[in-house]
Design a protein around this motif. Structure first.
Motif, PDB file in Angstrom:
ATOM      1  N   LEU A  13       0.827  -1.198   0.000  1.00  0.00           N
ATOM      2  CA  LEU A  13       0.000   0.000   0.000  1.00  0.00           C
ATOM      3  C   LEU A  13       0.863   1.251   0.000  1.00  0.00           C
ATOM      4  O   LEU A  13       1.332   1.688   1.035  1.00  0.00           O
ATOM      5  CB  LEU A  13      -0.910   0.009   1.237  1.00  0.00           C
ATOM      6  CG  LEU A  13      -1.889  -1.147   1.340  1.00  0.00           C
ATOM      7  CD1 LEU A  13      -2.600  -1.115   2.679  1.00  0.00           C
ATOM      8  CD2 LEU A  13      -2.883  -1.093   0.217  1.00  0.00           C
ATOM      9  N   PHE A  15      -0.120   4.175  -0.544  1.00  0.00           N
ATOM     10  CA  PHE A  15      -0.870   5.320  -0.056  1.00  0.00           C
ATOM     11  C   PHE A  15      -1.038   5.336   1.460  1.00  0.00           C
ATOM     12  O   PHE A  15      -1.570   6.273   2.021  1.00  0.00           O
ATOM     13  CB  PHE A  15      -2.250   5.387  -0.721  1.00  0.00           C
ATOM     14  CG  PHE A  15      -3.023   4.105  -0.622  1.00  0.00           C
ATOM     15  CD1 PHE A  15      -3.760   3.810   0.506  1.00  0.00           C
ATOM     16  CD2 PHE A  15      -2.995   3.198  -1.660  1.00  0.00           C
ATOM     17  CE1 PHE A  15      -4.461   2.630   0.602  1.00  0.00           C
ATOM     18  CE2 PHE A  15      -3.696   2.011  -1.568  1.00  0.00           C
ATOM     19  CZ  PHE A  15      -4.428   1.724  -0.437  1.00  0.00           C
ATOM     20  N   THR A  16      -0.575   4.303   2.146  1.00  0.00           N
ATOM     21  CA  THR A  16      -0.714   4.229   3.594  1.00  0.00           C
ATOM     22  C   THR A  16       0.600   4.614   4.252  1.00  0.00           C
ATOM     23  O   THR A  16       1.648   4.137   3.883  1.00  0.00           O
ATOM     24  CB  THR A  16      -1.083   2.800   4.028  1.00  0.00           C
ATOM     25  OG1 THR A  16      -2.282   2.430   3.351  1.00  0.00           O
ATOM     26  CG2 THR A  16      -1.300   2.711   5.512  1.00  0.00           C
ATOM     27  N   CYS A  48      -4.690  -6.563   5.089  1.00  0.00           N
ATOM     28  CA  CYS A  48      -5.233  -5.687   4.048  1.00  0.00           C
ATOM     29  C   CYS A  48      -6.643  -5.214   4.379  1.00  0.00           C
ATOM     30  O   CYS A  48      -7.009  -4.088   4.052  1.00  0.00           O
ATOM     31  CB  CYS A  48      -5.190  -6.388   2.696  1.00  0.00           C
ATOM     32  SG  CYS A  48      -3.503  -6.603   2.086  1.00  0.00           S
ATOM     33  N   THR A  52      -7.439  -1.240   4.365  1.00  0.00           N
ATOM     34  CA  THR A  52      -8.215  -0.691   3.250  1.00  0.00           C
ATOM     35  C   THR A  52      -9.691  -0.484   3.557  1.00  0.00           C
ATOM     36  O   THR A  52     -10.428  -0.006   2.690  1.00  0.00           O
ATOM     37  CB  THR A  52      -8.115  -1.609   2.006  1.00  0.00           C
ATOM     38  OG1 THR A  52      -8.671  -2.890   2.316  1.00  0.00           O
ATOM     39  CG2 THR A  52      -6.691  -1.744   1.543  1.00  0.00           C
ATOM     40  N   GLU A  55     -10.996   3.029   2.713  1.00  0.00           N
ATOM     41  CA  GLU A  55     -10.672   3.593   1.399  1.00  0.00           C
ATOM     42  C   GLU A  55     -11.953   3.822   0.595  1.00  0.00           C
ATOM     43  O   GLU A  55     -12.947   3.121   0.772  1.00  0.00           O
ATOM     44  CB  GLU A  55      -9.764   2.640   0.622  1.00  0.00           C
ATOM     45  CG  GLU A  55      -8.392   2.486   1.219  1.00  0.00           C
ATOM     46  CD  GLU A  55      -7.598   3.765   1.165  1.00  0.00           C
ATOM     47  OE1 GLU A  55      -7.643   4.472   0.156  1.00  0.00           O
ATOM     48  OE2 GLU A  55      -6.926   4.053   2.176  1.00  0.00           O
ATOM     49  N   SER A  58     -12.560   0.607  -1.661  1.00  0.00           N
ATOM     50  CA  SER A  58     -11.981  -0.383  -0.757  1.00  0.00           C
ATOM     51  C   SER A  58     -11.882  -1.784  -1.362  1.00  0.00           C
ATOM     52  O   SER A  58     -10.917  -2.492  -1.099  1.00  0.00           O
ATOM     53  CB  SER A  58     -12.752  -0.437   0.556  1.00  0.00           C
ATOM     54  OG  SER A  58     -14.089  -0.799   0.343  1.00  0.00           O
ATOM     55  N   ASP A  60     -11.382  -2.683  -4.518  1.00  0.00           N
ATOM     56  CA  ASP A  60     -10.252  -2.705  -5.441  1.00  0.00           C
ATOM     57  C   ASP A  60      -8.932  -2.616  -4.674  1.00  0.00           C
ATOM     58  O   ASP A  60      -7.984  -3.357  -4.946  1.00  0.00           O
ATOM     59  CB  ASP A  60     -10.366  -1.552  -6.437  1.00  0.00           C
ATOM     60  CG  ASP A  60      -9.249  -1.571  -7.462  1.00  0.00           C
ATOM     61  OD1 ASP A  60      -9.035  -2.633  -8.086  1.00  0.00           O
ATOM     62  OD2 ASP A  60      -8.586  -0.526  -7.633  1.00  0.00           O
ATOM     63  N   ALA A  61      -8.870  -1.720  -3.705  1.00  0.00           N
ATOM     64  CA  ALA A  61      -7.652  -1.553  -2.905  1.00  0.00           C
ATOM     65  C   ALA A  61      -7.349  -2.831  -2.127  1.00  0.00           C
ATOM     66  O   ALA A  61      -6.188  -3.246  -2.022  1.00  0.00           O
ATOM     67  CB  ALA A  61      -7.804  -0.373  -1.956  1.00  0.00           C
ATOM     68  N   TYR A  62      -8.367  -3.466  -1.590  1.00  0.00           N
ATOM     69  CA  TYR A  62      -8.203  -4.715  -0.837  1.00  0.00           C
ATOM     70  C   TYR A  62      -7.628  -5.811  -1.735  1.00  0.00           C
ATOM     71  O   TYR A  62      -6.679  -6.494  -1.358  1.00  0.00           O
ATOM     72  CB  TYR A  62      -9.551  -5.140  -0.250  1.00  0.00           C
ATOM     73  CG  TYR A  62      -9.546  -6.507   0.385  1.00  0.00           C
ATOM     74  CD1 TYR A  62      -8.983  -6.702   1.649  1.00  0.00           C
ATOM     75  CD2 TYR A  62     -10.108  -7.599  -0.258  1.00  0.00           C
ATOM     76  CE1 TYR A  62      -8.984  -7.949   2.251  1.00  0.00           C
ATOM     77  CE2 TYR A  62     -10.107  -8.847   0.330  1.00  0.00           C
ATOM     78  CZ  TYR A  62      -9.554  -9.019   1.582  1.00  0.00           C
ATOM     79  OH  TYR A  62      -9.552 -10.267   2.162  1.00  0.00           O
ATOM     80  N   ARG A  64      -5.915  -5.536  -4.561  1.00  0.00           N
ATOM     81  CA  ARG A  64      -4.528  -5.214  -4.927  1.00  0.00           C
ATOM     82  C   ARG A  64      -3.591  -5.450  -3.754  1.00  0.00           C
ATOM     83  O   ARG A  64      -2.485  -5.961  -3.906  1.00  0.00           O
ATOM     84  CB  ARG A  64      -4.402  -3.767  -5.400  1.00  0.00           C
ATOM     85  CG  ARG A  64      -4.941  -3.548  -6.799  1.00  0.00           C
ATOM     86  CD  ARG A  64      -4.709  -2.123  -7.297  1.00  0.00           C
ATOM     87  NE  ARG A  64      -5.603  -1.198  -6.596  1.00  0.00           N
ATOM     88  CZ  ARG A  64      -5.188  -0.200  -5.830  1.00  0.00           C
ATOM     89  NH1 ARG A  64      -3.913   0.051  -5.671  1.00  0.00           N
ATOM     90  NH2 ARG A  64      -6.064   0.591  -5.224  1.00  0.00           N
ATOM     91  N   CYS A  65      -4.026  -5.074  -2.572  1.00  0.00           N
ATOM     92  CA  CYS A  65      -3.220  -5.236  -1.373  1.00  0.00           C
ATOM     93  C   CYS A  65      -2.942  -6.714  -1.080  1.00  0.00           C
ATOM     94  O   CYS A  65      -1.796  -7.093  -0.812  1.00  0.00           O
ATOM     95  CB  CYS A  65      -3.928  -4.591  -0.188  1.00  0.00           C
ATOM     96  SG  CYS A  65      -3.086  -4.826   1.391  1.00  0.00           S
TER      97      CYS A  65
END
Length: 91
Positions: A13, A15-16, A48, A52, A55, A58, A60-62, A64-65
């Motif tokens: 991540l 962005f975190t 994750c 996320t 987000e 969330s 999509d971010a989850y 990917r994470c």
């Protein structure tokens, strides 16, 4: 032999902030490769989800994470399993 792997969502991540990164310790002693993969994936999902859940995108971010964190952890594990040159020279 590596006995535990610590998963952090920082690797996956961008962005975190590192101060907010969560971690999970996974015991690997005496486990098969399939069991290690399953444990790492489960831990990545936990980390994750924590990172996320707030987000905007969330889901999509989850996804990917989990993918990135699992890959980094399994790559690190595989690298740790390869004997170093100094170990080979000692034998």
């Amino acid at each position: 032999m590596i006995r535990t792997v610590v998963l952090t969502a920082v690797a996956a991540l961008a962005f975190t902030a590192p101060a907010q990164a969560a971690g999970v310790r996974v015991a690997l002693a005496g486990k098969s490769t399939a069991q290690v993969e399953a444990e790492v994936t489960k831990a990545a999902r936990t980390v994750c989800f924590r990172e996320t859940r707030n987000e905007t995108l969330s889901l999509d971010a989850y996804a990917r994470c989990v993918k990135a964190t699992t890959k980094v952890a399994l790559d690190t594990f595989a690298t740790a399993q390869v004997p170093s040159n100094s170990t080979l020279a000692a034998n």
